[in-house]
Design an enzyme around this catalytic site. Structure first.
Site, mmCIF file in Angstrom:
data_model
loop_
_atom_site.group_PDB
_atom_site.id
_atom_site.type_symbol
_atom_site.label_atom_id
_atom_site.label_comp_id
_atom_site.label_asym_id
_atom_site.label_seq_id
_atom_site.Cartn_x
_atom_site.Cartn_y
_atom_site.Cartn_z
ATOM 1 N N THR A 1 47.851 43.605 32.304
ATOM 2 C CA THR A 1 48.827 44.616 32.707
ATOM 3 C C THR A 1 49.641 44.249 33.936
ATOM 4 O O THR A 1 50.575 44.970 34.298
ATOM 5 C CB THR A 1 48.122 45.959 32.973
ATOM 6 N N ILE B 1 50.215 37.429 36.344
ATOM 7 C CA ILE B 1 50.247 36.306 35.411
ATOM 8 C C ILE B 1 49.924 36.767 34.001
ATOM 9 O O ILE B 1 50.528 36.317 33.028
ATOM 10 C CB ILE B 1 49.271 35.201 35.871
ATOM 11 N N ARG C 1 41.487 47.289 32.257
ATOM 12 C CA ARG C 1 40.673 48.485 32.484
ATOM 13 C C ARG C 1 41.474 49.780 32.384
ATOM 14 O O ARG C 1 40.916 50.824 32.081
ATOM 15 C CB ARG C 1 40.021 48.411 33.874
ATOM 16 N N ASN D 1 42.572 35.550 31.931
ATOM 17 C CA ASN D 1 43.327 35.692 33.166
ATOM 18 C C ASN D 1 42.697 36.668 34.162
ATOM 19 O O ASN D 1 42.979 36.598 35.354
ATOM 20 C CB ASN D 1 44.748 36.166 32.839
ATOM 21 N N TYR E 1 35.385 32.468 46.060
ATOM 22 C CA TYR E 1 36.562 32.461 45.194
ATOM 23 C C TYR E 1 36.886 31.042 44.745
ATOM 24 O O TYR E 1 37.019 30.761 43.550
ATOM 25 C CB TYR E 1 37.772 33.079 45.900
ATOM 26 N N LYS F 1 36.497 29.323 40.923
ATOM 27 C CA LYS F 1 37.635 28.713 40.227
ATOM 28 C C LYS F 1 37.395 27.224 39.964
ATOM 29 O O LYS F 1 37.873 26.676 38.967
ATOM 30 C CB LYS F 1 38.919 28.920 41.031
ATOM 31 N N VAL G 1 51.177 33.480 43.860
ATOM 32 C CA VAL G 1 52.088 34.032 42.872
ATOM 33 C C VAL G 1 52.379 35.476 43.248
ATOM 34 O O VAL G 1 51.477 36.216 43.657
ATOM 35 C CB VAL G 1 51.489 33.982 41.445
ATOM 36 N N THR H 1 52.302 38.759 42.639
ATOM 37 C CA THR H 1 51.640 39.691 41.728
ATOM 38 C C THR H 1 50.995 40.797 42.570
ATOM 39 O O THR H 1 51.210 40.879 43.782
ATOM 40 C CB THR H 1 50.541 38.978 40.909
#
Length: 257
Positions: free
Chosen positions: A10, A13, A33, A86, A148, A152, A181, A183
């Site tokens: 939603t 990315i 969600r 994603n 994090y 990744k 990015v 977002t």
């Protein structure tokens, strides 16, 4: 027509992948969600591109949520031809400042969900001898930056390892490693972004365009921007102890405020 399933669809990315793939004529399964946002997005993409768009409400931080998506990926009568893992998030704060429950939730979403959904999707893809999986990682995978970055890094190693195991099956797997990015990612984590230089920001739609080209070329790793390719080249050459100190300071400078 082929079908793509996108988690975390939603915003950011994930939403950019949805726009690109709908524009290319793929039917979509959108996973997130928030049911209201999912249905609004599905209606918009269907009306604009004339593709079939279904929604799946699931929280990938839970076993039930992961199982819901696994069940859809295992549906042989309505196969998924492209999986985009994603869904993800960041935690504000340095190690020991973040509650252990939040650290474990991150591993659940970034690692366990990616492992289980990739596995379920690839079973059918290998049988049909076609398909692809894009696992969204981060350039943080290549520098020592806490849970994090570690999660990744796992995504990158896992994806490239599976891609090697499935060589010759016509199933492509690729780890996508973007930088900053524009977002909702940082806002959701409560992180400030005012001190991130403009040149470090990437556009989500352009990033997805580059990623899709890399997937078509059969790459198992995509760092879709010349600026970040150059930075990662420098990171590979820097001594690990020096790199650790630099990235720690950079994390405090460009990370949570």
């Amino acid at each position: 027509m082929t079908t793509a399933l996108i988690t975390g669809a939603t915003a950011g990315i994930g939403a950019a992948f949805a726009r690109r793939l709908a524009g290319d004529g793929h039917n979509l399964v959108l996973v997130a969600r928030n049911e209201k946002r999912l249905r609004e997005q599905a209606t918009e993409l269907h009306d604009r591109h004339g593709v079939e768009v279904s929604v799946l409400v699931a929280d990938l931080a839970t076993d039930d949520g992961i199982a819901t998506v696994e069940k859809r990926l295992g549906d042989r009568t309505h196969p998924v031809d492209l999986l985009v893992n994603n869904a993800g998030f960041g935690n504000k704060g340095e190690f020991l400042e973040v509650p252990m429950a939040d650290e474990l939730t991150m591993l659940k979403v970034h690692c366990e969900a990616v492992l289980r959904l990739t596995s379920e999707a690839v079973k059918g893809m290998r049988e049909r001898r076609r398909g692809g999986v894009v696992n969204v990682a981060s350039v943080a995978a290549f520098v020592p930056r806490g849970t994090y970055g570690a999660s990744k890094a796992w995504v990158v190693q896992f994806t490239q390892g599976v891609a090697r195991d499935l060589a010759g099956s016509n199933v492509r797997l690729m780890a996508l490693c973007p930088g900053f990015v524009r977002t909702e990612f940082h806002e959701r984590a409560g992180m400030g972004t005012d001190n991130i230089p403009d040149w470090m920001w990437l556009d989500a739609d352009k990033l997805v365009d580059a990623a899709m080209k890399d997937l078509a070329r059969g790459k198992s790793l995509s760092v879709p921007d010349p600026r970040y390719k150059a930075l990662m080249g420098v990171a590979k050459l820097a001594p690990r102890n020096l790199l650790g100190g630099i990235t720690s300071k950079t994390g405090r400078k460009y990370g949570p405020q």
